[in-house]
Design a protein around this motif. Sequence first.
Motif, PDB file in Angstrom:
ATOM      1  N   ARG A  25       0.774  -1.189   0.117  1.00  7.09           N
ATOM      2  CA  ARG A  25      -0.151  -0.062  -0.200  1.00  7.09           C
ATOM      3  C   ARG A  25       0.692   1.238   0.333  1.00  7.09           C
ATOM      4  N   ALA A  26       1.681   1.298   0.448  1.00 10.79           N
ATOM      5  CA  ALA A  26       2.746   1.924   0.939  1.00 10.79           C
ATOM      6  C   ALA A  26       3.582   2.755  -0.599  1.00 10.79           C
ATOM      7  N   LEU A  29       0.945   4.386  -3.125  1.00 13.31           N
ATOM      8  CA  LEU A  29       0.412   5.831  -2.655  1.00 13.31           C
ATOM      9  C   LEU A  29       1.571   6.160  -3.198  1.00 13.31           C
ATOM     10  N   ARG A  30       2.973   5.773  -2.827  1.00 18.85           N
ATOM     11  CA  ARG A  30       4.541   6.560  -3.438  1.00 18.85           C
ATOM     12  C   ARG A  30       4.563   6.903  -5.059  1.00 18.85           C
ATOM     13  N   THR A  55      -0.566  17.007  -4.271  1.00 20.26           N
ATOM     14  CA  THR A  55      -1.218  16.943  -3.971  1.00 20.26           C
ATOM     15  C   THR A  55      -2.448  16.065  -3.870  1.00 20.26           C
ATOM     16  N   ILE A  60      -4.174  13.782  -1.967  1.00 23.08           N
ATOM     17  CA  ILE A  60      -4.230  13.188  -1.199  1.00 23.08           C
ATOM     18  C   ILE A  60      -3.524  13.984  -0.350  1.00 23.08           C
ATOM     19  N   GLN A  62      -1.882  17.048   2.242  1.00 18.73           N
ATOM     20  CA  GLN A  62      -0.414  17.345   2.448  1.00 18.73           C
ATOM     21  C   GLN A  62       1.019  16.943   3.416  1.00 18.73           C
ATOM     22  N   GLY A  63      -0.238  16.076   4.851  1.00 15.99           N
ATOM     23  CA  GLY A  63       0.621  15.657   5.188  1.00 15.99           C
ATOM     24  C   GLY A  63       1.125  14.199   5.050  1.00 15.99           C
ATOM     25  N   THR A  64      -0.023  13.862   4.258  1.00 15.89           N
ATOM     26  CA  THR A  64       0.593  12.202   3.870  1.00 15.89           C
ATOM     27  C   THR A  64       1.669  12.667   2.651  1.00 15.89           C
ATOM     28  N   TYR A  66       4.208  14.464   2.986  1.00 13.49           N
ATOM     29  CA  TYR A  66       5.852  14.594   4.138  1.00 13.49           C
ATOM     30  C   TYR A  66       5.890  13.391   4.357  1.00 13.49           C
ATOM     31  N   LEU A  67       4.612  12.084   4.424  1.00 13.76           N
ATOM     32  CA  LEU A  67       5.652  10.783   5.255  1.00 13.76           C
ATOM     33  C   LEU A  67       6.408   9.819   4.039  1.00 13.76           C
ATOM     34  N   TYR A  68       6.301  10.727   2.904  1.00 14.10           N
ATOM     35  CA  TYR A  68       7.211  10.015   1.944  1.00 14.10           C
ATOM     36  C   TYR A  68       8.152  10.831   0.666  1.00 14.10           C
TER      37      TYR A  68
END
Length: 216
Positions: A25-26, A29-30, A55, A60, A62-64, A66-68
């Motif tokens: 899943r990660a 999404l990336r 984004t 998605i 914007q916080g998501t 920065y997870l990637y």
Amino acid sequence: MTFESGNSPTPARPVRPQRLTRAERADALRNKILAAASAVVGQYGYAEASINRITEAAGIAQGTFYLYFESRQALFDVLLPHVGADMLAYIGESVAGAQSFIEVEERGFLAFFAFLRAHPGFFRVLNEAEVAAPTAHATHMELITTHYVRSLERALAAGEITEFAGEELEALAYMFQAARSYLYMRYVKGGNESKELPDWLVQTYMKLVRHGLKQP
């Protein structure tokens, strides 16, 4: 559907879709973020490709993002090699089963333009990267050129190339890549980007390849 003698048919069990793992899943999404970035850069250029635009295109928060990626530049530094790998895979599928270097080159030439027709923003992602994302540009050029040189090396070993030595193959790879880019700019870019290349242009390119690499 299963049948047993004397009994009513037993309905088959519904097939449940396989659940993706957290890592899958990660990764998906990336890739979605990278695809959105490619589309945004292709339309607006690197300078105007804001995180907000990317984004929104990816659907998605914007916080998501920065997870990637820790920053917009961190994304840009991997964008071109990511899209370039897609192009290489597309061309690789197109040349699979070719019986000679000449056939590989012609199929690859046509596949390059087919890829650009399907992804018209790629050319902007590529060209502007030299300034906006030089690390990505250098990585992409090394990847593409390495693949090209390997193809030329196989042709040299098979006797399909007789006019050049091994140390000249990298230069040939850059020449062929430059020819494709400039032909795209002259005959496709700025015009109808969905049109097919003229047959005469393909034949002109292939005459140069065919007669330039091997003694008659």
